[in-house]
Write a protein that holds these residues in place. Structure first.
Motif: not given
Length: 246
Positions: A95-96, A98, A136, A138, A149, A155-156, A158
């Motif tokens: 997980t990143r 955002v 969020y 990512q 990502p 992710n569309e 997130m």
């Protein structure tokens, strides 16, 4: 859980639970805390903190994560979400964090820019519109901080990763909570995630949030890897947790 009676005098609670079925004499301390409208932080699996079976002798059956009478129980009704799903692949897609530009000026995000965790993004679908999504999640294509990502629908859009909201127990005072679906032991190697959690405490109790809170941890911090039967993952990788997150 020992010493829950300490909540009686506490100004803030950090909750890190999963599917617990505590006796009423312990549950009453948490009940009293939230009915007083006191602030708290709910980390990772705390979206589904309680799980009382159908035959449980308890006054808190409605608090269960999958309750239908009080939909989603304590997690959904108070924190903002219950257990839904692993949105990213567990132990395969990290997980990143955002930052949501709408709330980038929130003091909870003071000096928070780089949040990464090996744990996966959770599904979040019940969060009320009044909640402030601060960050969020990512989904990454792998388990390293520099993995790109994951392309496509994951992710569309997130999923919310960290949010702040108000809450109110039936018959209780209004309070505020920060919910986070990231925060397992190995995630805490992320300095900015630790800072966000510390900022949450300052914000929750109404103190000025430092411009850059100190979040130093002992050099020997070697967190256990997440999982029901944790393997000696870091030894297998021949790297320490801190080396893996560089």
């Amino acid at each position: 859980i020992p010493w829950l009676q300490s909540l009686y005098q506490a100004d803030f609670m950090v909750m890190f639970l999963r599917f617990r079925a505590l006796p009423d004499e312990q549950m009453q301390h948490i009940d009293r805390f939230v009915k007083a409208g006191k602030p708290f932080l709910a980390i990772r699996t705390s979206t589904h903190p309680f799980n009382f079976g159908g035959d449980a002798k308890t006054s808190y059956a409605d608090w269960s994560w999958n309750n239908g009478k009080w939909p989603g129980g304590f997690g959904q009704q108070i924190i903002g979400e219950t257990w839904i799903s692993h949105h990213g692949a567990h132990n395969g897609q990290a997980t990143r964090g955002v930052i949501n530009p709408k709330h980038a000026d929130s003091p909870i995000l003071n000096s928070v820019t780089d949040v990464f965790g090996p744990t996966d993004v959770y599904g979040v679908i019940h969060l009320p519109e009044s909640a402030q999504v601060l960050m969020y999640g990512q989904v990454l294509s792998g388990m390293k901080p520099d993995d790109p990502p994951l392309p496509g629908e994951k992710n569309e859009p997130m999923m919310p990763l960290i949010w702040a909201k108000s809450y109110q127990m039936p018959g209780g005072k209004e309070g505020k909570v920060v919910g986070s679906t990231i925060g397992a032991a190995v995630d805490l190697l992320s300095e900015d995630l630790r800072r966000l959690f510390i900022n949450s405490v300052y914000w929750g109790v109404g103190l000025p949030v430092p411009a850059k809170a100190s979040v130093a941890i002992p050099a020997e911090y070697q967190p256990s890897y997440f999982g029901f039967k944790p393997k000696d993952y870091f030894t297998q990788q021949k790297r320490t947790p801190k080396e893996m997150l560089k």
